[in-house]
Design a protein around this motif. Structure first.
Motif, PDB file in Angstrom:
ATOM      1  N   ASP A   1      19.638 -88.123  51.788  1.00 54.14           N
ATOM      2  CA  ASP A   1      21.170 -88.361  51.466  1.00 54.14           C
ATOM      3  C   ASP A   1      21.054 -88.077  50.106  1.00 54.14           C
ATOM      4  N   GLU A   2      19.349 -88.459  49.793  1.00 60.38           N
ATOM      5  CA  GLU A   2      19.230 -88.120  48.258  1.00 60.38           C
ATOM      6  C   GLU A   2      19.530 -87.143  47.598  1.00 60.38           C
ATOM      7  N   ALA A   3      18.553 -86.094  49.116  1.00 57.68           N
ATOM      8  CA  ALA A   3      18.350 -84.677  48.490  1.00 57.68           C
ATOM      9  C   ALA A   3      19.794 -83.855  48.572  1.00 57.68           C
ATOM     10  N   MET A   4      20.593 -84.644  49.783  1.00 59.06           N
ATOM     11  CA  MET A   4      21.782 -83.749  49.359  1.00 59.06           C
ATOM     12  C   MET A   4      22.866 -83.519  48.561  1.00 59.06           C
ATOM     13  N   MET A   5      23.134 -84.720  47.465  1.00 59.14           N
ATOM     14  CA  MET A   5      23.325 -85.037  47.119  1.00 59.14           C
ATOM     15  C   MET A   5      22.945 -83.996  45.119  1.00 59.14           C
ATOM     16  N   ASN A   6      21.757 -84.585  45.698  1.00 58.51           N
ATOM     17  CA  ASN A   6      20.671 -83.669  43.972  1.00 58.51           C
ATOM     18  C   ASN A   6      20.326 -81.845  44.097  1.00 58.51           C
ATOM     19  N   ASP A   7      20.524 -81.515  45.356  1.00 62.02           N
ATOM     20  CA  ASP A   7      20.216 -80.604  45.579  1.00 62.02           C
ATOM     21  C   ASP A   7      21.133 -79.186  46.774  1.00 62.02           C
ATOM     22  N   GLY A   8      21.644 -80.140  47.724  1.00 63.91           N
ATOM     23  CA  GLY A   8      22.340 -79.672  49.106  1.00 63.91           C
ATOM     24  C   GLY A   8      23.302 -78.206  48.525  1.00 63.91           C
ATOM     25  N   ARG A   9      23.085 -77.417  49.200  1.00 61.20           N
ATOM     26  CA  ARG A   9      23.019 -75.997  48.935  1.00 61.20           C
ATOM     27  C   ARG A   9      24.150 -75.694  50.234  1.00 61.20           C
ATOM     28  N   ASP A  10      25.649 -74.760  50.670  1.00 60.87           N
ATOM     29  CA  ASP A  10      26.034 -73.875  51.637  1.00 60.87           C
ATOM     30  C   ASP A  10      25.038 -72.427  51.606  1.00 60.87           C
TER      31      ASP A  10
ATOM     32  N   ASP B   1      22.133 -65.766  58.887  1.00 58.03           N
ATOM     33  CA  ASP B   1      23.156 -64.706  59.664  1.00 58.03           C
ATOM     34  C   ASP B   1      24.788 -64.903  59.142  1.00 58.03           C
ATOM     35  N   THR B   2      25.102 -63.859  58.183  1.00 61.29           N
ATOM     36  CA  THR B   2      25.955 -63.793  57.236  1.00 61.29           C
ATOM     37  C   THR B   2      27.368 -63.874  58.220  1.00 61.29           C
ATOM     38  N   SER B   3      26.833 -63.613  59.597  1.00 66.68           N
ATOM     39  CA  SER B   3      28.825 -63.643  60.339  1.00 66.68           C
ATOM     40  C   SER B   3      28.800 -65.048  60.840  1.00 66.68           C
ATOM     41  N   GLY B   4      27.916 -65.918  60.951  1.00 67.00           N
ATOM     42  CA  GLY B   4      27.421 -67.411  61.811  1.00 67.00           C
ATOM     43  C   GLY B   4      28.305 -68.310  60.696  1.00 67.00           C
ATOM     44  N   PRO B   5      27.875 -69.595  60.989  1.00 66.42           N
ATOM     45  CA  PRO B   5      28.942 -70.742  60.640  1.00 66.42           C
ATOM     46  C   PRO B   5      28.301 -70.967  59.672  1.00 66.42           C
ATOM     47  N   ILE B   6      29.461 -71.682  57.796  1.00 60.45           N
ATOM     48  CA  ILE B   6      28.451 -71.924  56.884  1.00 60.45           C
ATOM     49  C   ILE B   6      27.913 -73.146  56.738  1.00 60.45           C
ATOM     50  N   ILE B   7      26.778 -73.773  56.733  1.00 62.43           N
ATOM     51  CA  ILE B   7      26.570 -75.455  56.491  1.00 62.43           C
ATOM     52  C   ILE B   7      26.063 -75.752  55.543  1.00 62.43           C
TER      53      ILE B   7
ATOM     54  N   GLY C   1      20.835 -86.731  65.081  1.00 55.87           N
ATOM     55  CA  GLY C   1      21.968 -86.317  65.037  1.00 55.87           C
ATOM     56  C   GLY C   1      21.541 -84.756  63.601  1.00 55.87           C
ATOM     57  N   PHE C   2      20.462 -84.510  63.805  1.00 57.51           N
ATOM     58  CA  PHE C   2      20.002 -83.451  62.520  1.00 57.51           C
ATOM     59  C   PHE C   2      19.752 -82.174  63.610  1.00 57.51           C
ATOM     60  N   ARG C   3      19.574 -81.478  62.472  1.00 59.21           N
ATOM     61  CA  ARG C   3      19.226 -79.574  62.765  1.00 59.21           C
ATOM     62  C   ARG C   3      18.984 -79.407  61.909  1.00 59.21           C
ATOM     63  N   THR C   4      17.911 -78.548  62.740  1.00 63.07           N
ATOM     64  CA  THR C   4      16.129 -77.992  61.481  1.00 63.07           C
ATOM     65  C   THR C   4      15.961 -77.004  61.959  1.00 63.07           C
ATOM     66  N   GLY C   5      15.829 -75.379  61.408  1.00 62.21           N
ATOM     67  CA  GLY C   5      15.856 -74.206  61.624  1.00 62.21           C
ATOM     68  C   GLY C   5      15.041 -73.415  60.009  1.00 62.21           C
ATOM     69  N   VAL C   6      14.448 -72.113  60.632  1.00 56.47           N
ATOM     70  CA  VAL C   6      14.048 -71.573  59.296  1.00 56.47           C
ATOM     71  C   VAL C   6      14.155 -70.831  59.734  1.00 56.47           C
TER      72      VAL C   6
ATOM     73  N   GLU D   1      11.994 -73.898  55.438  1.00 54.46           N
ATOM     74  CA  GLU D   1      12.435 -74.506  56.467  1.00 54.46           C
ATOM     75  C   GLU D   1      13.669 -75.236  56.299  1.00 54.46           C
ATOM     76  N   TRP D   2      14.566 -75.952  56.872  1.00 54.88           N
ATOM     77  CA  TRP D   2      16.217 -76.333  56.667  1.00 54.88           C
ATOM     78  C   TRP D   2      16.343 -77.468  57.165  1.00 54.88           C
ATOM     79  N   LEU D   3      17.364 -78.085  56.835  1.00 54.18           N
ATOM     80  CA  LEU D   3      17.536 -79.568  57.647  1.00 54.18           C
ATOM     81  C   LEU D   3      18.719 -79.777  56.957  1.00 54.18           C
ATOM     82  N   TRP D   4      19.188 -79.792  58.868  1.00 49.23           N
ATOM     83  CA  TRP D   4      21.135 -80.221  57.600  1.00 49.23           C
ATOM     84  C   TRP D   4      21.723 -81.332  59.243  1.00 49.23           C
ATOM     85  N   LYS D   5      22.800 -81.851  58.756  1.00 45.92           N
ATOM     86  CA  LYS D   5      23.288 -82.628  59.870  1.00 45.92           C
ATOM     87  C   LYS D   5      24.209 -81.930  60.792  1.00 45.92           C
TER      88      LYS D   5
END
Length: 403
Positions: free
Chosen positions: A322-331, A337-343, A388-393, A398-402
């Motif tokens: 939560d703290e990192a998302m407020m300061n460093d969260g990115r779309d 994959d530029t054809s995929g969804p944005i998170i 409730g999280f998802r991860t991917g590289v 290595e990324w982390l999102w809800k």
């Protein structure tokens, strides 16, 4: 001693060895039947247990009413007295016969008139009830004081029979600690003596004695003091609640049968306390007292499963995320994959400093502490998909999102 060849009956060896022979033995047995006082299986049919409240409160003996401070013990005792006087169900359980109640109010006697008036106003249409109390309670640890109370208790029983047509069936003691000047609550001998004195109050008229007693620091400790209180009681009713010791706020009240010699133990029902206004004071403020309102349709709080707490690593991971998302969260595009969804996501490296700050390793050595934190973050990431999280590289990160 002759051998027993089966042709004649001989007394058992122990009888011949430990009893004098001949006339001396006959004279010894002549003093009485050696089996007097013993009962053999099949000699006596079982009697059904006797109750004041069916399958909950026994008709006589000692039943402890325990609970933590503020849970509602005295209100529960008063509710039992009012229900008993009316013959109305108590927490949904049948009153076997209407009865009167006497309360020795060693503490809080000044609150009893208001509490009883509020309860009978709600549950007895304001009618007078066979309930009496004494405020100046003598030391019930004193044998002579207890003996002196016995004729007074008989007189109260007689008046209730004459005026209300019911017997005195319940004697409440509020509280055990205040009524008995005990030197040490943890002393088993003192506890056993207190139980004997309690029975002296009720046994002569066949009444149940119900002392109100505090629980220890937590409800898990049960009745405060010696285990002899629970062991010597015929039943233990416990009033449980979720109490905030700092603010005094109390929630999740419930009545439970913690011990019974003849019934099934366990939760009875949840309940709440409802304030009933009795009047207005000289400042124009309302005054009154609370009454017990059982919640018979709701499961008792003690039967509800406590929420499963997140492991420490997950708690730290959620906070760091939560703290990192407020300061460093990115779309970003999922998996790049530029054809995929944005998170909206952060990298594990971005949450690592905040995770380190939030996770208490308990290690003094800095190297060991750093390793402990690394392992905790690794465990948190491995289990995060269950929370409730998802991860991917991708892109070397290595990324982390809800989810």
């Amino acid at each position: 001693m002759a051998l027993n060849n089966g042709s004649e009956h001989h007394a058992p060896y122990w009888r011949e060895s430990f009893n004098p022979p001949g006339d001396e033995r006959d004279e010894a047995w002549a003093g009485g039947d050696p089996l007097l006082g013993f009962t053999f299986d099949g000699d006596t049919p079982p009697d059904p247990p006797r109750y004041l409240v069916k399958h909950l409160v026994p008709a006589e003996g000692v039943a402890m009413l325990g609970g933590q401070s503020g849970a509602g013990k005295t209100f529960t005792l008063i509710d039992l007295a009012v229900c008993g006087a009316r013959g109305a169900p108590f927490f949904g359980r049948r009153i076997v016969e209407p009865f009167g109640t006497l309360i020795f109010a060693a503490e809080g006697a000044g609150t009893l008139p208001g509490r009883i008036e509020a309860a009978r106003g709600v549950k007895a249409d304001g009618k007078r009830l066979p309930i009496a109390w004494m405020g100046a309670v003598p030391n019930l640890a004193d044998f002579e004081e207890v003996k002196a109370l016995q004729p007074k208790i008989r007189a109260i029983d007689e008046r209730m029979r004459e005026e209300f047509g019911v017997r005195l069936g319940l004697i409440g003691i509020d509280t055990l600690a205040a009524a008995f000047a005990l030197k040490d609550e943890n002393d088993a001998a003192e506890a056993q003596q207190a139980l004997r004195h309690l029975r002296m109050l009720g046994d002569p008229i066949g009444a149940l004695v119900m002392p109100v007693h505090h629980y220890g620091k937590t409800e898990e400790t049960g009745l405060r003091g010696s285990s002899a209180y629970r062991g010597g009681a015929d039943a233990v009713l416990s009033v449980l609640a979720d109490r905030n010791q700092v603010t005094g706020e109390v929630n999740e009240r419930s009545l439970n049968l913690a011990k019974s010699r003849s019934g099934e133990e366990g939760p009875v029902a949840a309940f709440s306390l409802r304030f009933v206004q009795l009047g207005i004071d000289e400042d124009g403020d309302a005054f009154g007292a609370c009454v017990v309102e059982p919640a018979l349709d709701a499961p008792p709080p003690s039967t509800r499963k406590a929420p499963v707490r997140d492991p420490a690593a997950i708690v730290a991971l959620k906070g760091a995320f939560d703290e990192a998302m407020m300061n460093d969260g990115r779309d970003v595009f999922v998996m790049g994959d530029t054809s995929g969804p944005i998170i909206r996501a952060v990298t594990v490296e971005q949450i690592r400093p905040e995770f380190r700050r939030r996770y208490a390793s308990g290690e003094i050595d800095s190297d060991k502490a750093a390793n402990t934190v690394r392992q905790a973050l690794k465990r948190g990431l491995a289990a995060c998909t269950k929370h409730g999280f998802r991860t991917g590289v991708w892109g070397g990160e290595e990324w982390l999102w809800k989810a």
